[in-house]
Design an enzyme around this catalytic site. Structure first.
Site, mmCIF file in Angstrom:
data_model
loop_
_atom_site.group_PDB
_atom_site.id
_atom_site.type_symbol
_atom_site.label_atom_id
_atom_site.label_comp_id
_atom_site.label_asym_id
_atom_site.label_seq_id
_atom_site.Cartn_x
_atom_site.Cartn_y
_atom_site.Cartn_z
ATOM 1 N N ARG A 11 0.813 -1.314 0.026
ATOM 2 C CA ARG A 11 -0.048 0.059 0.156
ATOM 3 C C ARG A 11 0.892 1.332 0.102
ATOM 4 O O ARG A 11 0.539 2.130 -0.687
ATOM 5 C CB ARG A 11 -1.018 0.105 1.215
ATOM 6 C CG ARG A 11 -1.942 0.922 1.479
ATOM 7 C CD ARG A 11 -2.481 1.014 2.679
ATOM 8 N NE ARG A 11 -2.947 -0.371 3.128
ATOM 9 C CZ ARG A 11 -4.067 -0.693 2.662
ATOM 10 N NH1 ARG A 11 -5.191 -0.177 2.047
ATOM 11 N NH2 ARG A 11 -4.313 -2.002 3.246
ATOM 12 N N TYR A 49 -14.492 -2.702 3.993
ATOM 13 C CA TYR A 49 -13.947 -2.407 5.365
ATOM 14 C C TYR A 49 -14.367 -1.068 5.827
ATOM 15 O O TYR A 49 -13.987 -0.535 6.928
ATOM 16 C CB TYR A 49 -12.374 -2.105 5.184
ATOM 17 C CG TYR A 49 -11.453 -3.128 4.488
ATOM 18 C CD1 TYR A 49 -11.473 -4.740 5.053
ATOM 19 C CD2 TYR A 49 -10.621 -2.790 3.381
ATOM 20 C CE1 TYR A 49 -10.621 -5.317 4.378
ATOM 21 C CE2 TYR A 49 -9.966 -3.667 2.857
ATOM 22 C CZ TYR A 49 -9.848 -4.814 3.466
ATOM 23 O OH TYR A 49 -9.071 -5.855 2.598
ATOM 24 N N CYS A 64 -26.543 -3.422 -7.686
ATOM 25 C CA CYS A 64 -27.793 -3.814 -7.284
ATOM 26 C C CYS A 64 -27.495 -4.278 -5.601
ATOM 27 O O CYS A 64 -27.698 -5.601 -5.615
ATOM 28 C CB CYS A 64 -28.587 -4.539 -7.843
ATOM 29 S SG CYS A 64 -30.236 -4.733 -7.351
HETATM 30 C C1 LIG Z 1 2.021 -11.500 3.636
HETATM 31 C C2 LIG Z 1 1.870 -9.929 3.327
HETATM 32 N N1 LIG Z 1 2.753 -9.054 2.875
HETATM 33 C C3 LIG Z 1 2.516 -7.933 2.445
HETATM 34 C C4 LIG Z 1 1.270 -7.262 2.805
HETATM 35 C C5 LIG Z 1 1.278 -6.001 2.096
HETATM 36 O O1 LIG Z 1 0.839 -5.167 3.037
HETATM 37 P P1 LIG Z 1 0.546 -3.354 2.711
HETATM 38 O O2 LIG Z 1 0.036 -3.495 1.544
HETATM 39 O O3 LIG Z 1 -0.196 -2.958 4.000
HETATM 40 O O4 LIG Z 1 1.868 -2.820 3.041
HETATM 41 C C6 LIG Z 1 0.330 -8.000 3.020
HETATM 42 C C7 LIG Z 1 -1.005 -7.427 3.120
HETATM 43 O O5 LIG Z 1 -1.614 -7.810 4.156
HETATM 44 C C8 LIG Z 1 0.528 -9.359 3.428
HETATM 45 O O6 LIG Z 1 -0.708 -10.262 4.126
#
Ligand SMILES: Cc1ncc(COP(=O)(O)O)c(C=O)c1O
Length: 414
Positions: free
Chosen positions: A276, A316, A342
């Site tokens: 993210r 979420y 829908c």
């Molecule tokens: C095993 C694992 N690695 C990496 C990530 C990436 O996390 P983020 O997108 O919050 O940086 C996730 C996300 O949940 C994950 O489950």
């Protein structure tokens, strides 16, 4: 400032989004800024400079092949959670030695593929270890594995994105560590190279990473005491981004790294696995207003985009900022921004104070780079939207719009 306003119009780098909207053949669509992607990756690479470490970009956040290639060219490794993600990582040219395969339900086929390509594999459970052993035996090949420890650290995030507390479905039961070590020791095809943990996503406190690192270093010492020599600490846990646009202090990659650096043992390569915080704010989801309506007490802006293309608000109750891409001067009301799907759960935003738009006005959902296109579906037979990349004043289509023809192809069964 890859996304910014000039004279009331929203720009992506040097391009006016309204012009793009009028130029491209379909709506809604995703629009990415390459400059933002480069800046986000650079924040990690600068923070890790001089350290024995690498970034494993979490492909689950966004799997667009062009963006993956760009990240690989910048030096990134990749974190995978399925065999198909492994295949796309290979297609994007990632170095298999900088790819790590995670998951609590990896299949034998997926594991064979991982062993075949020398991908690092995180062991999640007793049965997962047995399947890795089978894959290595069938290929008569060595498998490099890390043990996924559950650090039992509360990331203080939404329960759906918390992954490192004791009752999580991920990772081994720590009390069983000795059993895992014995199994690995007794299998000549398994090479224990590290430990892994993952804390959760949208983390806003670096203390969480420090607490987890302290725990993981204890595990590394305990495993070394058993005669193993580990090479990797794979510290998973994703930083949050400023979805709410409150300007709150969200830790930077540098703050994350600084918070754990003094704890890291010598001769250990650190792997971090952001998704993210690398890709989230690189994109907006561009919609066109279909109409405005009221039920007497509530007001709705109905857009062509929906939960099918961007599900985080419905899934979420996540907040993503919504704004118009052009000047709108209508009466200000409190609007729910909803799609045509829908379902009453189909909304992109709730209770937003916005001026009343005319039909056809452009509207964006911000911070749409992570877990948006990647989570899109064909619900209500909506087709997956196209993606465009802006580089300065250049616009490139990096995924064409899915068509009904594409969709119908899977039914071609005699
Ligand atoms: C095993 C694992 N690695 C990496 C990530 C990436 O996390 P983020 O997108 O919050 O940086 C996730 C996300 O949940 C994950 O489950």
């Amino acid at each position: 400032m890859s996304f910014h306003y000039k004279n009331g119009y929203l720009y992506c780098e040097d391009l006016r989004i309204k012009d793009i909207q009028q130029q491209v053949p379909s709506s809604p669509f995703y629009l990415y800024s390459l400059a933002q992607l480069e800046a986000n990756y650079a924040a990690y690479s600068h923070a890790l400079e001089g350290m024995d470490a690498f970034v494993g970009y979490a492909i689950k956040a966004n799997n667009n092949l062009t963006l993956l290639k760009r990240l690989r060219e910048m030096g990134s490794g990749a974190v995978l959670v399925s065999g198909n993600e492994l295949q796309i990582a290979l297609a994007a040219g990632f170095d298999a030695r900088q790819t790590i395969f995670n998951g609590n339900g990896k299949t034998l086929d997926e594991l064979r593929l991982a062993v075949e390509h020398n991908v690092l594999i995180n062991v999640d459970s007793e049965f997962d270890l047995a399947h890795i052993q089978q894959a290595a035996a069938q290929l008569d090949k060595l498998a490099d594995v890390l043990i996924r420890i559950n650090p039992d650290v509360d990331a203080e995030v939404h329960p759906y994105v918390s992954t490192g507390i004791k009752n999580s479905k991920f990772g081994i039961r720590n009390e069983r560590l000795d059993w895992f070590l014995a199994e690995i020791r007794n299998d000549a095809r398994l090479n224990l190279v590290g430990v892994h943990c993952h804390l959760g996503s949208t983390i806003k406190k670096v203390r969480v990473f420090r607490d987890a690192t302290e725990r993981m270093v204890e595990f590394i010492r305990a495993i070394h005491a058993e005669g193993f020599r580990l090479r990797y600490l794979n510290l998973g846990g994703g930083l949050g981004i400023d979805y709410e646009r409150t300007g709150e202090d969200i830790p930077t990659p540098r703050a994350l790294v600084d918070s754990i650096n003094d704890l890291l043992p010598e001769d250990i390569t650190l792997i971090i696995e952001p998704g993210r915080s690398i890709i989230g704010d690189t994109a907006v989801f561009v919609n066109s207003v279909t109409g405005v309506k009221t039920n007497g007490s509530k007001h709705f802006i109905v857009t062509d985009g929906s939960m099918a293309e961007l599900i985080r608000p419905s899934l979420y109750d996540a907040y993503q900022h919504i704004q118009f891409i052009e000047p709108v001067i209508g009466k200000v009301e409190t609007y729910d921004i909803v799609g045509p799907v829908c379902e009453s759960a189909d909304f992109l935003g709730k209770a937003r104070e916005l001026p009343t738009p005319d039909e056809g006005v452009g509207l964006v959902v911000c911070d749409a780079g992570a877990y948006c296109h990647a989570m899109s579906s064909n619900y209500n037979l909506k087709m997956q939207p196209p993606e465009y990349l802006v580089d300065g004043d250049k616009l490139t289509c990096i995924r064409r719009a899915e068509t009904l023809e594409d969709y119908l192809r899977v039914f071609d069964i005699p």
